[in-house]
Design an enzyme around this catalytic site. Structure first.
Site, PDB file in Angstrom:
ATOM      1  N   CYS A  86      -2.305  -7.512   3.314  1.00 17.96           N
ATOM      2  CA  CYS A  86      -2.070  -8.673   2.464  1.00 17.96           C
ATOM      3  C   CYS A  86      -0.591  -9.059   2.487  1.00 17.96           C
ATOM      4  O   CYS A  86      -0.097  -9.529   3.503  1.00 17.96           O
ATOM      5  CB  CYS A  86      -2.583  -8.389   1.050  1.00 17.96           C
ATOM      6  SG  CYS A  86      -2.788  -9.887   0.063  1.00 17.96           S
ATOM      7  N   HIS A 203      -8.231  -6.266   1.705  1.00 22.15           N
ATOM      8  CA  HIS A 203      -7.730  -5.007   1.145  1.00 22.15           C
ATOM      9  C   HIS A 203      -8.726  -3.869   1.353  1.00 22.15           C
ATOM     10  O   HIS A 203      -9.599  -3.661   0.507  1.00 22.15           O
ATOM     11  CB  HIS A 203      -7.522  -5.160  -0.364  1.00 22.15           C
ATOM     12  CG  HIS A 203      -6.364  -6.007  -0.757  1.00 22.15           C
ATOM     13  ND1 HIS A 203      -5.117  -5.493  -1.014  1.00 22.15           N
ATOM     14  CD2 HIS A 203      -6.256  -7.336  -0.953  1.00 22.15           C
ATOM     15  CE1 HIS A 203      -4.287  -6.470  -1.359  1.00 22.15           C
ATOM     16  NE2 HIS A 203      -4.959  -7.610  -1.326  1.00 22.15           N
ATOM     17  N   GLU A 205      -8.223  -0.815   0.804  1.00 20.45           N
ATOM     18  CA  GLU A 205      -8.064   0.195  -0.253  1.00 20.45           C
ATOM     19  C   GLU A 205      -8.823  -0.165  -1.525  1.00 20.45           C
ATOM     20  O   GLU A 205      -9.004   0.664  -2.398  1.00 20.45           O
ATOM     21  CB  GLU A 205      -6.568   0.403  -0.551  1.00 20.45           C
ATOM     22  CG  GLU A 205      -5.903  -0.622  -1.451  1.00 20.45           C
ATOM     23  CD  GLU A 205      -5.538  -1.941  -0.764  1.00 20.45           C
ATOM     24  OE1 GLU A 205      -6.017  -2.186   0.363  1.00 20.45           O
ATOM     25  OE2 GLU A 205      -4.786  -2.733  -1.373  1.00 20.45           O
TER      26      GLU A 205
END
Lengths: 229, 741
Positions: A86, A203, A205
């Protein structure tokens, strides 16, 4: 496996990616303040999401002048894997480690939602635990994720299989409707020529834990461990 | 030197009145000082005694709220309320209004509302973990509504997304009563270790008073006074009093404050919110019983030649005032300079109990702090109770021609349509602990590093409060409790944001008194005390007040997030059970308002004893894992609740409601309180019904889930979920694109 997460003023996904790294690799990453001159010796450098320097000038632009970036660039050029997520992807383009630019979303709005991605190749250190053409679901959360590059650059990315992920529908079809932000060629992430630097807007994560609604992102961190330990 | 010798402006009655002070209030100032105030002192009094800061019209009522309980660590009066969540941890939370600025400049008004409420939370040592917002806009066909929705949503996102705290829920209503005065109420919840809580009390003499954060500019001067006056057609000229937010600086301030708080350096800390440097000094001095001497020469300024008056009243954002333990200045400086923030010692504590302000070589103010904080006017304003409205019999409300079409129309209505267009502009996942995303009964964040969860909701039904403030007040608290219960959480406490018209009108004070009464009854019955809150009066435009809107922000604790319930139906063949009594109450229902076009009648009454009984029973079903899906029945009634459960899953439902003395439309659209729809495995249904009966609770089977994505009632009125989803998801984006009005 040793990893380092660079923390810029305004980074806000640094803890999130540290949690995912620790869960997959068993070792907490070093959190490296942007003002440091050196990144400690490590197997992976992560530039996390957030709004470094408030994204006030242009997303990622100020961060390229942070002292630590000189060492990030030289380690990347020496082949150390670098992952920019990002805002981290935006920093990598501003730093010249990846081509192109992330413009404002075509809708002009910030968008936070799960998207489907097609894994374009699985022979990089980041994608070893995905299948080629696998469709994965992880979120985007950005205002400026509209990937743009000139035709020559896009041609070079395509010809050299440097597109890492493309926005697609649930069936894996890369369609205009599946493109959340107007990115050229539905590009969600790209590699550098050598393949050791990956920048992506979504993302991984954020969906690396079933309690959060999915774990497709976890395979990236598991794969990194497998490739780099 | 004597106060005021540098400021020769005479204090005329006009200047007094421009500061929002009455002649009586000015007399009181003369009495306290024993002399005329200078202009700086007048400014300081005016903000401290404004409605916004002093609660002068609400104080006599607010003391009726129940505020205690074994879970309460800190009740009202601090920056935020604090409740115990076990394991040495606590949740810190508050909701606050930013209505007037958001109407004038929606992006910055909403953004700084979010920034302000987060500072209230982290000034107590807590890391913010979730934001919510309760928004009220005017009619969709009002010319400003689209602009206001767009700006407010972008502003909330722009601030919260940047600082990296997830915005996980909230509520939105549209009603013409908000045409000229929207409501933007922002809530923040933070987490702190119980032994690391910071309070806003100074202590000691000669301790350094330290200013940190952004520089001071001329923005927001008299914001607190603006929030204490009615709007009229010239309100937009007040734009210069709206502050501008800088979320990046707030992120740095958050990290720097938490880093310093981990050390043993801070005695007291207070954010500079409304009335800036003035209120932060006065509150810390008053709470600690000490005086403050400030030297404005050291205040970091963004603009040149700022006067003492301007510096004391500026509401520049992202600033904090701290009293440090002596000798810790260097440690604090190192941390704040690392984060690139200004830090300056601007004064010290004294034993005089006075606020002494110096600028250049001049004494600019010298006022007893206790008088500023506590001797302001308190008004027991005249009030008239709201006339009760007649109960409307269900038979007196016409039935729809088509149930299926009516359901579709309601699901596509401004107050019931999907809010996805809004919450997709908010980062609701950052921090990696959002286990329930927006769209459910409550947002849920995991307590980082554990398997516990905090459930959070905001609720109020303004049309109920308008029709009957007492029942409406009860309902606001009960619905918050119900939403937390529906996800399986144990409700802990609430914060409130009391949005009302002018307190100088007896009927408005009557609404206020009624809502406080109803809310208090519900808080007591549900062991759900008020631990923080905010009052926003003067929500009027050209003499027309808004509906009374006491927004309630509730939080609850879940010991194990794996037990959390969601609204989505799970498996084909599950039994749908309605828990709670059916009365077919259509008065003030959305069906009556939006389909029939009538707005009179009493709202649904709230039976607090059965609310509690039903909720405790339901929660046990959730934590035992018996209830596979849960949704409370609220706006739109049973039919809408089941439709939302089906849409969340894409499983259909066959609803059967054949046997009843109540009219069919009253059963489907009535907004009876204290009810939940649950889905349970077919072999568990009988025992659920039996256990409910044993506990004196009504629980009846009302249908079954089916594979085909279609909703039917008594075998008819088939609605395809795809069609329903299209209209439900479609309204808001189309409206915002200008396609509908």
């Amino acid at each position: 496996m040793k990893s380092s997460v660079i923390v810029f003023p305004g980074s806000n996904c640094d803890r999130d990616v540290a949690v995912s790294l620790e869960k997959s690799t068993g070792t907490p990453p070093s959190m490296v303040w942007h003002g440091e001159a050196q990144v400690p010796d490590c197997d992976l450098i992560v530039l996390p999401g957030g709004f470094c320097f408030g994204d006030y000038l242009r997303c990622g632009a100020m961060a390229t002048h942070s002292p630590v970036m000189k060492d990030v660039v030289s380690k990347a050029e020496a082949g150390v894997p670098v992952l920019g997520i990002c805002n981290g992807f935006q920093v990598l383009t501003e730093a010249g480690l990846l081509p192109g630019v992330l413009m404002r979303n075509a809708s002009l709005k910030y968008i936070c939602r799960d998207v489907f991605l097609r894994v374009e190749r699985n022979d990089r250190v980041f994608t070893g635990q995905y299948r080629e053409n696998q469709v994965i679901r992880i979120p985007i959360a950005h205002h400026d994720g509209n990937y743009y590059a000139d035709d020559d650059t896009l041609g070079e990315l395509e010809d050299n299989d440097r597109v890492a992920f493309r926005y697609c529908d649930a069936e894996g079809d890369v369609t205009p409707d599946a493109n959340p932000n107007g990115s050229a060629h539905n590009i969600a992430g790209i590699y550098n020529a050598r393949g050791n630097v990956l920048g992506l807007m979504p993302h991984p994560e954020r969906l690396a834990d079933v309690a959060l609604g999915g774990s497709d992102g976890k395979a990236m961190f598991d794969g990194l461990l497998e490739a780099l330990q | 030197m004597s106060a005021g010798n540098a400021q020769i402006a005479d204090i005329t009655p006009q200047i007094v009145s421009e500061h929002g002070l009455s002649a009586d209030e000015y007399e009181r100032i003369l009495e306290i000082l024993g002399r005329e105030p200078n202009i700086t002192e007048l400014g300081i009094f005016s903000v401290m005694w404004s409605e916004h800061c002093s609660y002068k019209s609400s104080r006599v009522w607010l003391k009726n709220f129940p505020t205690t309980g074994p879970q309460v660590i800190c009740g009202p009066g601090e920056n935020a309320g604090i409740v115990d969540i076990g394991d040495g941890q606590a949740a810190v939370f508050k909701m606050e209004s930013h209505n007037h600025p958001s109407y004038i400049e929606p992006y910055q008004g909403a953004a700084t509302g979010v920034g302000g409420i987060m500072r209230d939370v982290f000034t107590m040592g807590a890391r913010p973990v979730a934001n919510l917002n309760a928004l009220r806009f005017g009619s969709p066909d009002h010319e400003k509504t689209r602009h206001l929705v767009s700006g407010v949503v972008a502003g909330i996102g722009g601030y919260g997304n940047c600082i990296g705290v997830p915005t996980i829920g909230g509520e939105v209503n549209f009603d013409p009563c908000y045409n000229g005065n929207i409501l933007v109420n922002a809530m923040c919840v933070g987490l702190v270790d119980k032994d690391r809580i910071f309070y806003a009390a100074a202590s000691g003499v000669g301790n350094p008073v330290v200013y940190v954060g952004s520089k001071t500019g001329r923005d927001g001067i008299h914001g607190a006074t603006m929030a204490s006056a009615e709007f009229d057609d010239d309100s937009e000229e007040k734009r210069p009093t709206v502050q501008v937010g800088d979320p990046f600086t707030e992120k740095l301030l958050l990290e720097a404050c938490l880093e310093l708080m981990a050390e043993d350096a801070i005695i007291g800390i207070q954010d500079m919110g409304a009335a800036g440097l003035t209120s932060s000094s006065v509150e810390m001095g008053d709470k600690g019983g000490v005086g403050f001497e400030l030297d404005l020469d050291h205040v970091p300024c963004r603009e040149e030649a700022m006067t003492a008056y301007e510096m004391m009243l500026s509401e520049s954002q992202e600033r904090m005032l701290m009293v440090l333990r002596p000798g810790h200045e260097d440690q604090a400086t190192e941390i704040f300079e690392k984060w690139g923030l200004d830090i300056a010692v601007v004064g010290h504590t004294t034993d005089t109990g006075r606020l002494v302000v110096k600028h250049g070589s001049n004494l600019m103010a010298d006022i007893p702090i206790g008088a500023l904080a506590n001797d302001g006017p308190v008004y027991n304003r005249p009030w008239t109770p709201t006339e009760p409205q007649a109960m409307i019999a269900p038979e007196d409300v016409p039935a729809p021609l088509s149930y299926a079409d009516t359901l579709s129309a309601m699901m596509a209505s401004p107050d019931l349509c999907s809010r996805r267009w809004i919450w997709e502009q908010y980062d609701h996942m950052v921090m990696g602990d959002t286990v329930m995303r927006p769209g459910g009964d409550a947002g849920v964040v995991r307590v980082h590093g554990s398997n516990k969860g905090l459930a959070i909701t905001t609720d109020v039904t303004p049309r109920y409060c308008f029709a009957d403030p007492v029942e409406g007040g009860k309902q606001a608290v009960a619905e918050a409790w119900r939403n937390l219960t529906a996800v399986g959480a144990e409700p802990l406490a609430i914060t409130d944001c009391m949005n009302f018209g002018s307190p100088e009108r007896p009927e408005i004070m009557g609404q206020f008194a009624g809502c406080v009464d109803g809310m208090s009854q519900a808080c007591l019955a549900l062991d759900f005390p008020v631990v923080s809150g905010n009052v926003s009066f003067y929500n009027e435009n050209n003499g027309q007040g808004i509906h009374p809107t006491p927004a309630v922000g509730g939080i609850g604790l879940m010991s194990d997030i794996d037990q959390m319930a969601t609204i989505a139906l799970k498996d084909v063949g599950d039994a749908l059970i309605l828990v709670g009594d059916e009365r077919g109450h259509l008065g003030q229902s959305l069906y009556q308002r939006d389909i029939v076009g009538r707005t009179e009648g009493a709202p649904p009454p709230v039976d607090l004893a059965s609310e509690r009984r039903n909720g405790d029973f339901l929660r046990a079903l959730v934590t035992q894992g018996t209830a596979k899906a849960v949704h409370d029945c609220s706006d739109g009634g049973l039919y809408v609740a089941i439709a939302e459960m089906a849409l969340a899953s894409n499983l259909g439902a066959d609803v059967t409601i054949a046997e009843s003395s109540l009219p069919r439309h009253a059963r489907l659209f009535g907004e009876d309180q204290g009810r939940y729809v649950i889905a349970v495995a077919p072999d568990a249904a009988a025992s659920v019904e039996q256990n409910a009966a044993d506990a004196g609770i009504t629980a009846v089977r009302i249908g079954v889930t089916v594979e085909q994505p279609v909703l039917t009632v008594d075998g008819a009125d088939a609605v395809r979920l795809d069609d329903l989803r299209n209209v439900h998801e479609g309204w808001l984006p189309k409206f915002m694109d200008g396609a509908t009005t």
